[in-house]
Motif scaffolding. Structure first.
Motif, PDB file in Angstrom:
ATOM      1  N   THR A   1      -7.536   1.064   4.185  1.00 16.16           N
ATOM      2  CA  THR A   1      -6.654   0.226   3.370  1.00 16.16           C
ATOM      3  C   THR A   1      -5.218   0.724   3.466  1.00 16.16           C
ATOM      4  O   THR A   1      -4.285  -0.064   3.615  1.00 16.16           O
TER       5      THR A   1
ATOM      6  N   GLU B   1      -3.800  -0.238   6.821  1.00 15.33           N
ATOM      7  CA  GLU B   1      -3.540  -1.672   6.932  1.00 15.33           C
ATOM      8  C   GLU B   1      -2.303  -2.099   6.161  1.00 15.33           C
ATOM      9  O   GLU B   1      -1.580  -3.002   6.584  1.00 15.33           O
ATOM     10  N   SER B   2      -2.040  -1.465   5.030  1.00 16.45           N
ATOM     11  CA  SER B   2      -0.934  -1.923   4.185  1.00 16.45           C
ATOM     12  C   SER B   2       0.327  -1.072   4.281  1.00 16.45           C
ATOM     13  O   SER B   2       1.386  -1.500   3.837  1.00 16.45           O
ATOM     14  N   SER B   3       0.238   0.106   4.859  1.00 12.81           N
ATOM     15  CA  SER B   3       1.375   1.025   4.832  1.00 12.81           C
ATOM     16  C   SER B   3       2.589   0.509   5.591  1.00 12.81           C
ATOM     17  O   SER B   3       3.724   0.723   5.151  1.00 12.81           O
ATOM     18  N   ASP B   4       2.383  -0.168   6.703  1.00 14.48           N
ATOM     19  CA  ASP B   4       3.535  -0.662   7.473  1.00 14.48           C
ATOM     20  C   ASP B   4       4.354  -1.659   6.670  1.00 14.48           C
ATOM     21  O   ASP B   4       5.588  -1.562   6.614  1.00 14.48           O
ATOM     22  N   SER B   5       3.690  -2.610   6.030  1.00 19.51           N
ATOM     23  CA  SER B   5       4.426  -3.621   5.263  1.00 19.51           C
ATOM     24  C   SER B   5       5.083  -3.006   4.030  1.00 19.51           C
ATOM     25  O   SER B   5       6.218  -3.346   3.690  1.00 19.51           O
ATOM     26  N   VAL B   6       4.404  -2.080   3.375  1.00 21.55           N
ATOM     27  CA  VAL B   6       4.985  -1.422   2.199  1.00 21.55           C
ATOM     28  C   VAL B   6       6.182  -0.573   2.627  1.00 21.55           C
ATOM     29  O   VAL B   6       7.240  -0.594   1.983  1.00 21.55           O
TER      30      VAL B   6
ATOM     31  N   ARG C   1       0.410   8.264   5.998  1.00 23.62           N
ATOM     32  CA  ARG C   1      -0.167   7.468   7.081  1.00 23.62           C
ATOM     33  C   ARG C   1      -0.565   8.359   8.260  1.00 23.62           C
ATOM     34  O   ARG C   1      -1.660   8.222   8.808  1.00 23.62           O
TER      35      ARG C   1
END
Length: 129
Positions: A7, A10-15, A72
């Motif tokens: 999770t 998957e979300s770290s780049d956008s955050v 990450r």
């Protein structure tokens, strides 16, 4: 742990991108903050405190972005180690299918790859003492 790690990946780049965009917008806003605060009636100590707090918030954004980037990379390393451990212990989803010498050779090579790493780590510990 693995699901949480996935999770995060998957979300770290956008955050991370959103944090950097917010930081950039805040930096641009910061250029005019003093004038804007004066127009709103802030003077002296209150003006200084408002600018100082805003500057601190920008610093916090940068720190959070750095922490997320570091988390990450740690998660990627942890998942890689879990994957290699599972392969070494023959715990992959496919399991040990067939008894071909090719799979035994690759398992042996994987096991031998882990031995030098452990030996290097032990040597470092011995040198420290």
């Amino acid at each position: 742990m693995i699901q949480t790690s996935k999770t995060l990946l998957e979300s770290s780049d956008s955050v991370y991108d959103r944090i950097l965009q917010t930081q950039k917008a805040a930096m641009e806003f910061h250029e005019n903050l003093n004038d804007l605060a004066v127009k709103e009636g802030l003077k002296g100590r209150k003006l200084h405190k408002a600018v100082e707090s805003f500057t601190w918030n920008i610093t916090i954004l940068k720190g959070q972005a750095d922490l997320l980037k570091h988390a990450r990379s740690e998660v990627q390393e942890n998942l890689k180690q879990i994957h290699y451990s599972a392969l070494t212990c023959n715990l992959s989803k496919g399991g040990a299918v067939g008894g071909s010498s090719g799979s035994t050779d690759s398992k042996s090579r994987r096991s031998l790859e882990a031995i030098p790493e452990k030996a290097m780590g032990e040597e470092l510990t011995d040198e420290e003492n």
